[in-house]
Design an enzyme around this catalytic site. Structure first.
Site, PDB file in Angstrom:
ATOM      1  NE  ARG A 129      -3.735  -2.351   2.256  1.00  0.00           N
ATOM      2  CZ  ARG A 129      -4.671  -2.661   3.151  1.00  0.00           C
ATOM      3  NH1 ARG A 129      -4.908  -1.857   4.168  1.00  0.00           N
ATOM      4  NH2 ARG A 129      -5.360  -3.778   3.034  1.00  0.00           N
TER       5      ARG A 129
ATOM      6  NE  ARG B 167      -1.441   5.540   8.789  1.00  0.00           N
ATOM      7  CZ  ARG B 167      -2.756   5.522   8.695  1.00  0.00           C
ATOM      8  NH1 ARG B 167      -3.331   5.171   7.551  1.00  0.00           N
ATOM      9  NH2 ARG B 167      -3.513   5.843   9.726  1.00  0.00           N
TER      10      ARG B 167
ATOM     11  CD  GLU C  23      -8.790  -1.464  10.198  1.00  0.00           C
ATOM     12  OE1 GLU C  23      -8.659  -2.311   9.299  1.00  0.00           O
ATOM     13  OE2 GLU C  23      -8.912  -0.233   9.987  1.00  0.00           O
TER      14      GLU C  23
ATOM     15  CB  SER D 277     -11.724  -4.679   8.058  1.00  0.00           C
ATOM     16  OG  SER D 277     -11.372  -3.467   8.663  1.00  0.00           O
TER      17      SER D 277
ATOM     18  NE  ARG E   8      -2.263  -1.341  11.358  1.00  0.00           N
ATOM     19  CZ  ARG E   8      -3.083  -0.360  10.980  1.00  0.00           C
ATOM     20  NH1 ARG E   8      -4.245  -0.194  11.621  1.00  0.00           N
ATOM     21  NH2 ARG E   8      -2.769   0.436   9.984  1.00  0.00           N
TER      22      ARG E   8
END
Length: 418
Positions: A257, A272, A344, A347, A384
């Protein structure tokens, strides 16, 4: 792509959905207008083509002035057909663009609003912050588990090395996730991480998320940000049969990403980053089974978090934070003691028929007719998670307790300082 028949029958539902997302309902009207224009253009073109075909038979039977008039008509008609065909092409392009601009219909029950308007569903575990808590970067560096300085030297900001027990800890976590996935009926998959534009577009990642995606222009290929993309494309253009039970896959892949727009956010550590590894669940099912399958994916995610012995909460994500493809999304956020807040970790999204409609994935309904399948996805483990594992399992003496479920993979229950 949304269900056009449903849109035509109940456009207000889609306008309300846009308002829940915080977007303009004019996007709905633009698609309805483009749909009407395209259908009108097609009707005109087909009528002219029918006349053109009929003229041939009339000319063969006609004589004299009548035949001459018909021949003259064929000349003007040829120009009219050409212009009508060009209008069909133009309206088709406008219709396609308008269709891609409209996100999925938000599911009933999903909260309206933006990022901060989520609904808290549950909290699990103790979130007390120990004294002298160290953040994951300090602890991981001291234990020789991760190295961001050399990651930046080799590749730039937001890159890192996992080393020694750090690498083993991630492998243990991901292997445990695959093990659980297999035990719960998922087929393990190691998919390609480079995909064609149609796969990325079909899953809805070339709209509002296009800036997040790495594009290899020379090869016209994209690096995936999640194995959701190749897993969705796996059955593109196929019919899955009766689909009486969901078809489930668990993809293990590296993910990439760009983190566009995140300048200055989470620059410390590995929260991140540009590259990470992940095990992603993906399900194909009948649309009427999708809500139950969504709850099931959430249950599997919670089961993994409990194996990691992490405090976490579950939220119902607000419509404005759903993304293009999702009709509803649940996030699991783990406690990060050094920040005193939840972050987070997983998801799970119910994309209803949105992706399958774009990718032409069908099944046979109870009447034997072809119908569009539903797709869902959910994170089962990712890099993460190491952030919360390190911070929640640190010990006063500087060592790290290994969650019991991971101990068989690492062969130890404590990681000692070097």
């Amino acid at each position: 792509m949304i269900d056009l028949r449903a849109l035509r029958e109940n456009p207000d539902a889609y306008r309300d959905s846009q308002r829940k997302r915080g977007d303009s309902p004019e996007t709905v009207d633009a698609l309805l207008s483009a749909d009407s224009d395209h259908r009108s253009a097609l009707q005109s073109f087909e009528a002219l083509r029918a006349e053109q075909k009929g003229l041939g038979k009339q000319i063969a039977k006609a004589q004299g002035e009548e035949k001459q008039a018909l021949l003259e008509r064929t000349k003007t008609l040829a120009e009219e057909v050409k212009a009508a065909e060009a209008r069909v092409t133009a309206t088709a392009a406008a219709f396609d663009a308008a269709g891609k601009a409209l996100p999925n219909l938000v599911a009933d029950g999903a909260p309206a609003g933006g990022e901060d308007d989520f609904v808290l569903l549950k909290e699990v575990g103790d979130t007390a912050v120990p004294e002298d808590v160290r953040d994951h970067l300090d602890l991981g560096t001291a234990l020789g588990l991760l190295d961001t300085e050399r990651g930046a030297k080799a590749s730039g900001a937001r890159f890192y090395y996992l080393t020694g027990d750090g690498a083993l800890l991630q492998l243990a976590m991901l292997n445990l996730a695959v093990q659980q996935a297999v035990e719960t009926g998922f087929t393990p998959v190691i998919p390609p991480v480079l995909v064609r534009p149609e796969a990325m577009e079909g899953t809805g990642f070339l709209g509002e998320h296009s800036d997040e995606v790495y594009y290899l222009e020379r090869d016209e290929m994209y690096l995936v940000g999640t194995s959701e993309v190749p897993l969705a494309a796996y059955h593109s253009g196929e019919n899955l049969g009766e689909l009486s039970e969901p078809v489930r896959y668990a993809g293990w892949s590296s993910c990439f990403r760009r983190e566009a727009g995140s300048y200055g956010k989470d620059t410390r550590g590995i929260i991140r980053v540009h590259q990470f590894d992940k095990v992603e669940m993906f399900s194909y099912c009948r649309p009427e089974d999708a809500a139950a399958e969504h709850e099931r994916l959430l249950e599997y995610e919670e089961r993994m978090l409990q194996k990691m012995e992490l405090p976490y909460r579950v939220i119902d994500v607000a419509a404005g934070d759903l993304g293009t493809s999702a009709a509803r999304k649940f996030d699991c956020e783990a406690w990060v003691p050094s920040q005193g807040r939840y972050r987070e970790l997983t998801s799970t999204s119910n994309c209803t028929t949105f992706q399958a409609r774009r990718l032409n994935i069908k099944y046979r309904d109870e009447h034997g007719k072809n119908a569009v399948a539903a797709t869902l996805n959910g994170t089962l483990a990712t890099t993460r998670w190491l952030v919360s594992i390190l911070e929640n399992h640190q010990r006063p003496d500087g060592s790290l307790g290994v969650p019991k479920a991971l101990q068989p993979f690492l062969g130890k229950d404590v990681i000692e300082p070097k």
